[in-house]
Design a protein around this motif. Structure first.
Motif, short mmCIF file in Angstrom:
data_model
loop_
_atom_site.label_atom_id
_atom_site.label_comp_id
_atom_site.label_asym_id
_atom_site.label_seq_id
_atom_site.Cartn_x
_atom_site.Cartn_y
_atom_site.Cartn_z
N THR A 163 -25.32 27.33 -10.78
CA THR A 163 -25.77 26.32 -9.12
C THR A 163 -25.94 24.86 -11.02
N ASN A 164 -26.23 23.57 -9.61
CA ASN A 164 -25.64 22.54 -10.22
C ASN A 164 -27.61 22.30 -10.98
N LEU A 165 -28.16 22.01 -11.86
CA LEU A 165 -28.93 22.14 -12.63
C LEU A 165 -29.97 20.41 -12.31
N ASP A 166 -30.85 20.82 -11.80
CA ASP A 166 -31.91 19.46 -11.75
C ASP A 166 -32.02 18.84 -12.33
N ILE A 167 -32.04 18.95 -13.57
CA ILE A 167 -32.41 17.97 -15.14
C ILE A 167 -30.57 18.88 -16.14
N SER A 168 -30.13 18.18 -15.84
CA SER A 168 -28.71 18.38 -16.44
C SER A 168 -28.11 17.87 -18.63
N ALA A 169 -29.21 17.92 -18.70
CA ALA A 169 -29.50 17.02 -20.26
C ALA A 169 -30.53 16.89 -20.53
N LEU A 170 -31.32 17.08 -22.09
CA LEU A 170 -32.35 16.71 -22.54
C LEU A 170 -33.84 17.38 -21.75
N SER A 171 -33.22 18.94 -21.79
CA SER A 171 -34.58 19.48 -20.80
C SER A 171 -35.91 19.75 -21.56
N ILE A 172 -35.63 19.72 -22.66
CA ILE A 172 -36.62 20.39 -23.48
C ILE A 172 -37.66 19.38 -23.84
N CYS A 173 -36.91 17.87 -23.54
CA CYS A 173 -38.05 16.83 -24.47
C CYS A 173 -38.85 16.31 -23.27
N THR A 174 -37.89 15.87 -21.71
CA THR A 174 -38.42 16.34 -20.81
C THR A 174 -39.48 17.17 -20.34
N ALA A 175 -39.14 18.27 -20.00
CA ALA A 175 -40.29 19.06 -20.39
C ALA A 175 -42.17 18.91 -21.10
N LEU A 176 -41.18 18.06 -22.54
CA LEU A 176 -42.46 18.06 -22.62
C LEU A 176 -42.84 15.91 -22.84
N HIS A 209 -36.54 26.42 -23.90
CA HIS A 209 -37.03 27.09 -22.38
C HIS A 209 -35.62 27.37 -22.80
N GLY A 210 -35.63 27.76 -21.70
CA GLY A 210 -34.27 29.83 -21.06
C GLY A 210 -32.94 28.80 -20.78
N HIS A 211 -32.10 29.85 -21.27
CA HIS A 211 -30.69 29.02 -21.44
C HIS A 211 -30.68 28.62 -20.21
N LEU A 212 -29.72 27.74 -20.30
CA LEU A 212 -29.13 26.01 -19.54
C LEU A 212 -27.59 26.21 -19.39
N GLY A 213 -26.75 27.11 -20.44
CA GLY A 213 -25.18 27.12 -20.90
C GLY A 213 -24.37 27.43 -18.90
N TYR A 214 -23.17 27.00 -19.06
CA TYR A 214 -22.50 26.53 -17.82
C TYR A 214 -21.66 28.30 -17.87
N TYR A 215 -21.67 28.65 -16.60
CA TYR A 215 -21.06 30.21 -16.97
C TYR A 215 -20.37 30.42 -15.75
#
Length: 303
Positions: free
Chosen positions: A123-136, A107-113
């Protein structure tokens, strides 16, 4: 017919390269397949019924891809994953052709900057970890169970011993990754020494001026006895360390990677640890040598 020939060439060449212990090569087979049938990658894309996951960013792509692959395989997905890190089209195509009968799930890049000047940041993420597996729609417990058994990917925090002397291999291929690795090493309480290997091959990027953006200055107050500079651009690393105020008596230049490693191990005490910090092709070189010595497993054999 050209699709069949391209696939056959890629598969045959890969098997030959591995049979002669020339590495887990995917780029060369993919390159030849592209030459035979330039639109092959576009055509093969239609076969991925479960979709494609793209992982991007500056650092952590290979490790993240491996973690996701482990989770998906544990749930019964058939996954094509380019574990060699060759992420240009030729490397991707080569890996697909090797596993042509499989399905590729990424999925898209979720790195911090954050900009330290203007304050602009992610911005703060709705899903801060395990996002790919959650999306699947993979349940959280299954994902955590697999990740708890995860081991480092090749070249990333790999540990091995030469007799009783412990060594850690840390890929460092850009300023951010190098500085993070240095910060990680500084947190270790055990006595430490360094083998830094820098190449300027095409896959590394032939401009090595980025080393001046690495925070080598933070090492000047660390308790270590030696740092050996190796690789094609060993002298550049040595010069950079000099300007970082690392004492010259601690710096040694040995261009040959094998000789540099042997020298580092000979200089180590049993209560010390050697940190090996190579950029990309330097990592492949030192890791190939270590595998040949039986200190690490050939990375393609562990997949």
């Amino acid at each position: 017919m050209r699709k069949f020939i391209a696939s056959l060439v890629a598969k045959s060449l890969t098997k030959s390269l591995r049979a002669f212990q020339l590495g887990g090569r995917t780029a060369l087979p993919g390159f030849l397949a592209e030459k035979i049938f330039p639109s092959l990658l576009s055509e093969l894309r239609e076969n991925f019924s479960k979709g494609i996951i793209l992982i991007t960013g500056t650092n952590g792509k290979t490790t993240t891809a491996r973690l996701v692959t482990n989770v998906l395989k544990a749930k019964g997905y058939r996954v094509i994953h380019n574990f060699t890190g060759s992420n240009l089209t030729r490397g991707i195509l080569g890996q697909i052709l090797i596993n042509y009968s499989l399905q590729w799930a990424s999925h898209g890049h979720l790195g911090y900057y954050k900009c330290l000047n203007c304050g602009f940041q992610r911005t703060n993420l709705d899903i801060s970890a395990l996002s790919i597996c959650t999306a699947l729609d993979i349940e959280l417990k299954s994902t955590i169970d697999v990740l708890s058994e995860a081991t480092p990917d090749f070249g990333r925090l790999e540990r091995f011993k030469v007799d009783s002397k412990e060594c850690i291999l840390l890929l460092a291929e850009n300023p951010a990754g190098f500085s993070i690795n240095i910060d990680t090493v500084k947190r270790e309480k055990r006595k430490k020494n360094f083998l830094i290997i820098l190449n300027d091959n095409l896959a590394d990027g032939t401009d090595t001026s980025w080393i001046w953006n690495v925070d080598f200055e933070s090492l000047k107050d660390e308790d270590f006895r030696f740092v050996i500079c190796s690789g094609i651009r060993a002298e550049d690393i040595a010069l950079r360390l000099k300007y970082a105020c690392i004492p010259q008596a601690k710096i040694e230049i040995i261009n040959d990677v094998r000789q540099a490693f042997q020298r580092a191990v000979a200089l180590m005490n049993d209560d010390e640890r050697l940190y090996i910090l190579p950029n990309y092709t330097a990592m492949l070189a030192i890791r190939g040598y270590l595998a040949g010595e039986g200190l690490l497993m050939d990375f393609w054999r562990s997949q």
